[in-house]
Design an enzyme around this catalytic site. Structure first.
Site, PDB file in Angstrom:
ATOM      1  CG  HIS A  60      -0.269   0.068   2.527  1.00  0.00           C
ATOM      2  ND1 HIS A  60       0.440  -0.975   3.088  1.00  0.00           N
ATOM      3  CD2 HIS A  60      -0.154   1.100   3.394  1.00  0.00           C
ATOM      4  CE1 HIS A  60       0.945  -0.592   4.240  1.00  0.00           C
ATOM      5  NE2 HIS A  60       0.607   0.657   4.448  1.00  0.00           N
ATOM      6  CG  HIS A  83       1.538   5.782   3.954  1.00  0.00           C
ATOM      7  ND1 HIS A  83       0.284   5.831   4.499  1.00  0.00           N
ATOM      8  CD2 HIS A  83       2.061   4.586   4.346  1.00  0.00           C
ATOM      9  CE1 HIS A  83       0.053   4.728   5.193  1.00  0.00           C
ATOM     10  NE2 HIS A  83       1.114   3.954   5.113  1.00  0.00           N
ATOM     11  CG  ASP A 115       8.586  11.658  -4.889  1.00  0.00           C
ATOM     12  OD1 ASP A 115       7.564  11.342  -4.250  1.00  0.00           O
ATOM     13  OD2 ASP A 115       8.554  12.401  -5.884  1.00  0.00           O
ATOM     14  CG  HIS A 116       6.482   9.136  -7.726  1.00  0.00           C
ATOM     15  ND1 HIS A 116       6.445  10.339  -7.073  1.00  0.00           N
ATOM     16  CD2 HIS A 116       5.311   9.043  -8.407  1.00  0.00           C
ATOM     17  CE1 HIS A 116       5.295  10.950  -7.365  1.00  0.00           C
ATOM     18  NE2 HIS A 116       4.598  10.197  -8.166  1.00  0.00           N
TER      19      HIS A 116
END
Lengths: 139, 139, 139, 139, 139, 139
Positions: free
Chosen positions: C41, C43, C81-82
């Site tokens: 999942h 965030h 990031d990503h």
């Protein structure tokens, strides 16, 4: 086919002063109060650019957010950030930089850069308590 | 009689990847950039469901917020929270989970559960800077 | 001479999964619940890096915010990031990417890049409701 | 007896410019970049004043928030709001108005107005991404 | 080994009135002003519970956030939410429910439920502009 | 000529109870649940008043924000802040103070005070998760 509105936030920090050159100091004080400080004051402006259109069935995008982000940076942030709106930004040479007028100027700068198939709306926060929304379609 | 819009916020945390199975890696990279990371990335999605209708003169409610809250939990949060949208959520098996498409999927899941007398609008934040708004009535 | 703490916010969006390779599925489920989803999942992580030191009498800065912003971008945002923290970030190859552990990893990546005269503190929000604070001096 | 910290938020909007009169334009540009715009730029400053002390057993207050609110208004908001920090505020006549220096000036203005039994801390946000914290006790 | 602080946000909505039964109406009005309205007023209280300890090397947690979330729900939200603090909550039968006193009561209710190895801190927002922080260790 | 919407935020803290005098306790409990606590509970209400009109070419204002701010203070904040809506505010003597009904009451109090050339919209947050929007034009 229904349409989706895509919104992108940006921000710029600028100085400004509310006044009219063709009014007396007394009238400027009466109408604009402490916003008429001749030494200027300033704000962190928070900008939301909303683009409404149909989802492209190839990409799943209304508009590529990366493109929209770069457009806002090139046309608005680079032009307004860390500037004095009255002294440094040509659009306000003879236009009072109220938050209403700044929103209309931003709309007019971005509108020709975006495909006519899109509707555009500008939301501009001058402070956390004061903001405006503008779209040329809002008759 | 005028109508009131009632809005309820919810949230879910999910992984996703933007890409099309029928495109080459090069084309996916070109169009979706770092959002095409094959290992996925993720977001805290903030969802606002807005329901517009007439105030019930008995209760003073447009819709009971407790009912709306439970509906969002059952249909959206339980289905999307702590999930991989591409792998775990059937609606995205062949649909690119852009924030635009997720908003439409949420609308289509909730619309049949709510009385036809209501208008429904979905606002979905993918980040604090990117969000979309969708209503089937927005022609 | 007293000291001032300067704080800079940044953010990155990432996927992760909480689990231990050396535990059974049952034990991972028991301890980590839905955070143990094998499909991952994700965030939007909000990061605050706080640097405490004496104000430089020449510049009026504790540390140049532009330098701090670039450092966070180079060492943390570009690395996280990503990304999928479990699969793409070497520090979590054998370390469970709980928000506590991510904060310590960020501290350990930034600490050697900043002058020893500064104290450093990391605040990391995993969601708007869960966050951690870490400083190696907090005994 | 343990102590409680009471915090009150306030805000002011001001213009400023970062530079040193005794430096060349080139050096000011090199160090302060676009913050050195001679026409000034500006910010919405968000201020938090934190007062730590023992709860008064009569009132249940550490300090009366109404008194603290009025003190911040009289000493800080009325002095800084809608002002040009460099030109209109005497404390910055020869002091560069970095967010660090503004926080120290605010502390020094409020400290003598508050009973010595209290500890005082100043948190000042220049933008939503940059802020500082200052207390004279932070050695 | 260094320690990490883990914070969890929660909220409750409650009515209250600031006054002392043993004071005259005049004195209560003088000291508590409009907070002394005999019909009560109310707030959305935002609560942050911060727990400081060493990261468990097995789980990567200081404390399981799910456990902390449930503890706050059982001991604080269920006891205070949609209640009148003066009339419905036994702790305030003879204690003025100032935000300072509410924070201490929350601390005293949670402290015995959490392992002694942890330090605990309570932050309580009465409004977006007024908040307090309390820890029994803050001498 | 296009129109601009100007929005101003305000807030008030109040107690209330949802119930109907003409219903049994059982029915009130069934419909309103814990919002029917006879001792009342309360909220920090955040109010946004939006005024849509044409920009005055003299001032650059749709409406003077200072005038709008004072109007909201006089008509809404002074009437509702630190009050019990059910007991202290005449409009709710026989009207259930749901957030929907409060928004309509605010609209009806402000509408006659503002020039007919303006459209007015009220947004009222009861909590950070629940809010309503009302305009008499929303048919």
């Amino acid at each position: 086919m229904s349409r989706v509105t895509v919104s992108r936030k940006a921000h710029f920090n600028a100085a400004h002063r509310l006044y009219r050159k063709d009014w007396s100091d007394e009238k400027n004080d009466l109408v604009f109060g402490k916003c008429n400080n001749p030494s200027f004051h300033g704000h962190n402006y928070d900008l939301i650019v909303s683009v409404t259109g149909i989802i492209d069935q190839e990409t799943g995008f209304v508009i590529d957010m990366k493109v929209l982000k770069e457009l806002i940076k090139d046309k608005i942030e680079d032009a307004f950030d860390h500037k004095n709106l009255n002294l440094d930004v040509p659009e306000f040479k003879d236009l009072n930089p109220t938050v209403e007028n700044i929103a209309v100027v931003i709309y007019n700068k971005l509108r020709p850069m975006l495909d006519e198939k899109f509707d555009i709306e500008i939301t501009l926060y001058e402070t956390a308590r004061n903001y405006v929304t503008y779209s040329a379609n809002n008759l």
